[in-house]
Scaffold this active site. Structure first.
Site, PDB file in Angstrom:
ATOM      1  N   SER A 153       0.683  -1.345   0.297  1.00 59.80           N
ATOM      2  CA  SER A 153       0.252   0.089  -0.275  1.00 59.80           C
ATOM      3  C   SER A 153       1.151   1.293   0.213  1.00 59.80           C
ATOM      4  O   SER A 153       2.005   0.967   0.373  1.00 59.80           O
ATOM      5  CB  SER A 153      -0.509   0.325   1.465  1.00 59.80           C
ATOM      6  OG  SER A 153      -0.884   1.434   1.424  1.00 59.80           O
ATOM      7  N   ARG A 154       0.053   2.543  -0.149  1.00 61.31           N
ATOM      8  CA  ARG A 154       1.129   3.944  -0.588  1.00 61.31           C
ATOM      9  C   ARG A 154       1.440   4.113   1.165  1.00 61.31           C
ATOM     10  O   ARG A 154       2.024   4.943   1.299  1.00 61.31           O
ATOM     11  CB  ARG A 154       0.175   4.434  -1.329  1.00 61.31           C
ATOM     12  CG  ARG A 154       0.290   4.746  -2.858  1.00 61.31           C
ATOM     13  CD  ARG A 154      -0.115   5.428  -3.581  1.00 61.31           C
ATOM     14  NE  ARG A 154      -1.931   5.577  -2.985  1.00 61.31           N
ATOM     15  CZ  ARG A 154      -2.658   5.728  -4.262  1.00 61.31           C
ATOM     16  NH1 ARG A 154      -2.477   6.869  -5.015  1.00 61.31           N
ATOM     17  NH2 ARG A 154      -3.893   5.593  -3.771  1.00 61.31           N
TER      18      ARG A 154
ATOM     19  N   LYS B 283     -12.003  -3.238 -11.609  1.00 60.34           N
ATOM     20  CA  LYS B 283     -12.373  -2.559 -12.632  1.00 60.34           C
ATOM     21  C   LYS B 283     -12.872  -1.063 -12.349  1.00 60.34           C
ATOM     22  O   LYS B 283     -12.501  -0.845 -11.022  1.00 60.34           O
ATOM     23  CB  LYS B 283     -13.228  -2.462 -12.868  1.00 60.34           C
ATOM     24  CG  LYS B 283     -14.673  -2.376 -11.831  1.00 60.34           C
ATOM     25  CD  LYS B 283     -16.213  -4.347 -11.543  1.00 60.34           C
ATOM     26  CE  LYS B 283     -15.175  -5.589 -11.239  1.00 60.34           C
ATOM     27  NZ  LYS B 283     -15.270  -5.456  -9.981  1.00 60.34           N
TER      28      LYS B 283
ATOM     29  N   HIS C  99      -4.668   2.506 -11.561  1.00 63.69           N
ATOM     30  CA  HIS C  99      -4.328   0.413 -12.824  1.00 63.69           C
ATOM     31  C   HIS C  99      -3.480   1.640 -13.293  1.00 63.69           C
ATOM     32  O   HIS C  99      -2.120   0.506 -13.167  1.00 63.69           O
ATOM     33  CB  HIS C  99      -5.887   0.774 -12.568  1.00 63.69           C
ATOM     34  CG  HIS C  99      -6.272   0.684 -12.172  1.00 63.69           C
ATOM     35  ND1 HIS C  99      -8.035   0.180 -12.238  1.00 63.69           N
ATOM     36  CD2 HIS C  99      -6.777   0.090 -10.593  1.00 63.69           C
ATOM     37  CE1 HIS C  99      -8.781  -0.275 -10.858  1.00 63.69           C
ATOM     38  NE2 HIS C  99      -7.741  -0.070 -10.395  1.00 63.69           N
TER      39      HIS C  99
ATOM     40  N   ASP D 294     -17.355   3.875 -12.963  1.00 64.60           N
ATOM     41  CA  ASP D 294     -17.795   3.387 -11.400  1.00 64.60           C
ATOM     42  C   ASP D 294     -19.041   2.506 -11.767  1.00 64.60           C
ATOM     43  O   ASP D 294     -18.610   1.183 -11.138  1.00 64.60           O
ATOM     44  CB  ASP D 294     -18.283   3.667 -10.714  1.00 64.60           C
ATOM     45  CG  ASP D 294     -18.202   3.738  -8.887  1.00 64.60           C
ATOM     46  OD1 ASP D 294     -17.434   3.368  -8.612  1.00 64.60           O
ATOM     47  OD2 ASP D 294     -20.292   3.365  -8.707  1.00 64.60           O
TER      48      ASP D 294
END
Length: 324
Positions: free
Chosen positions: A34-35, A95, A77, A176
Site C-alpha cells: 500500500s502507499r 474495474k 491502475h 464506476d
C-alpha cells in the site's frame, strides 16, 4: 502447478472482501502493499499475510510473487499494471481496468510481449449463471438475441471530494457502474456495438453523474443502458430474444435468472453459483488462465467495453487530468 502466490495492492473495501473470500476457501494472500505502510501492516496482521511491503518496488520485484491483484483507485491502475508486467507478474486489476482504451492497448501489448496474463476483475464473466445462460442461448431455444436492456443506479449525496464525483480520482458513473452494465451487454451480444448514441448529465465537477446509452452492433442487435449516481434504480438486466426473454436482478453477482416463454407465458427460474463466492470464481478463472487458458479471463471483452466507455466519454467531453 505450484501454488500461486498472490499479492494485493491496496487495502480498501474490495481488497478486504477478496482477502475474506480467500480465507473462506482456505487461501491467503502471500503479500500486501500500500502507499500507506501503516495500512499495509494492519491489513497484513488482520489476514495473516506473510509479506508486508513498505516499499511497493519490493513487492513488484519479489520473485516469489506470481500475481498482483490491483485494488487501488482507477487512475492509479495503469502505472501499477505496467510496473507489475515489467517485473514479470500476472495482473488482475479491479474495474475499470484502466482509464481509457489507449492505456489498455498499451498494457495488453506489454502483457502479450511478456507472455503474461492481464485481466479485469469483472464478476459477470466468471459467475456460473452467465456461463449457463450462454449455453442456453447457444442452443437456440430462445432464438436470436435482439435487444439487451440495462439499469444501474444509486443515490450518492453530493460530496465533490469523494471518488464518485472527484475528477482527480476518475469519478463518474461510467467508470464506476457503467463498466458493469456494458460488460453485461457485451456478454450477450454477438459483437461489439459500433453505432453509439447517448445523453449525459454532468456533476458540478465535470464528471458524468447520469447517462442514457443506445448502441447497435453490425449484426443489428441493440442495447440500451441507463446509469445514474443520483437516482436509485434496480440492478436489472434483460435479454430479449425472438422466442422469449431473460430477466436478471442484482446482475453483477447474479445467481438466478427468470426465463419467460413469449408464446406460452411460462416462466422458468434457473439458478447457478453462489453470489458469496463471486470473487473466488474470478480467482479460479485467473489461475486457469495462468495455467494456460487465457481465454477464461475474456480480455477481448474487456477491451471492447473500455473502447465503448472511452468513446462515450470523448463524445461528452468528460476527461481526467491524466488524459490531458
Amino acid at each position: 502447478m505450484k501454488d500461486i502466490h498472490w499479492a494485493v495492492l491496496g487495502t480498501g473495501t474490495i481488497a478486504n472482501e477478496m482477502a475474506r473470500t480467500m480465507e473462506r476457501n482456505g487461501r491467503h494472500f502471500y503479500a500486501v502493499g500500500s502507499r500507506s505502510p501503516e495500512k499495509a501492516a494492519a491489513f497484513g496482521e488482520k489476514y495473516g499475510i506473510q509479506k508486508v511491503y513498505s516499499d511497493l518496488n519490493e513487492m513488484f520485484s519479489d520473485p516469489a510473487v506470481d500475481v498482483v491483484y490491483i485494488a487501488t483507485p482507477h487512475n492509479t491502475h495503469f502505472a501499477y499494471i505496467k510496473k507489475a508486467l515489467e517485473n514479470g507478474k500476472h495482473v488482475l486489476a479491479e474495474k475499470a481496468i484502466t482509464l481509457n482504451s489507449d492505456e489498455l492497448r498499451e498494457a495488453a501489448a506489454l502483457a502479450k510481449a511478456k507472455g503474461l496474463v492481464l485481466a479485469e476483475a469483472q464478476t459477470i464473466y466468471h459467475m456460473p449463471l452467465y456461463k449457463e445462460l450462454r449455453e442456453l442461448l447457444s442452443s437456440g431455444k430462445l432464438g436470436r438475441v435482439n435487444l439487451v436492456t440495462m439499469n444501474f443506479g444509486s443515490f450518492k449525496e453530493y460530496d465533490m471530494g469523494n471518488r464518485f464525483f472527484n475528477r482527480a480520482l476518475a469519478g463518474g458513473a461510467m467508470l464506476d457502474i457503467g463498466v458493469y452494465a456494458l460488460s453485461f451487454v457485451r456478454w450477450f451480444l454477438d459483437s461489439k456495438p459500433e453505432n453509439l448514441l447517448s445523453q449525459v448529465k454532468t456533476a458540478p465537477t465535470g464528471v458524468d453523474e447520469q447517462a442514457g446509452l443506445l448502441m447497435t452492433n453490425p449484426e443489428g442487435q441493440m442495447a440500451t443502458v441507463m446509469l445514474s449516481l443520483r437516482s436509485r434504480q434496480p440492478k436489472r438486466g434483460m435479454v430479449s430474444c425472438e422466442k422469449g426473454y431473460i430477466e436478471i436482478m442484482e446482475y453483477p453477482r447474479a445467481w438466478e435468472a427468470k426465463i419467460t416463454d413469449a408464446d406460452s407465458g411460462n416462466v422458468e427460474v434457473i439458478r447457478a453459483g453462489d453470489c458469496a463466492q463471486a470473487l473466488m470464481y474470478e480467482i479460479a478463472d485467473m489461475e486457469s488462465a495462468i495455467a494456460g487458458s487465457p481465454e477464461s479471463m475474456y480480455l477481448g471483452y474487456t477491451e471492447d467495453v473500455m473502447d465503448l466507455m472511452t468513446r462515450f466519454r470523448k463524445s461528452w467531453g468528460v476527461s481526467y487530468p491524466e488524459e490531458a
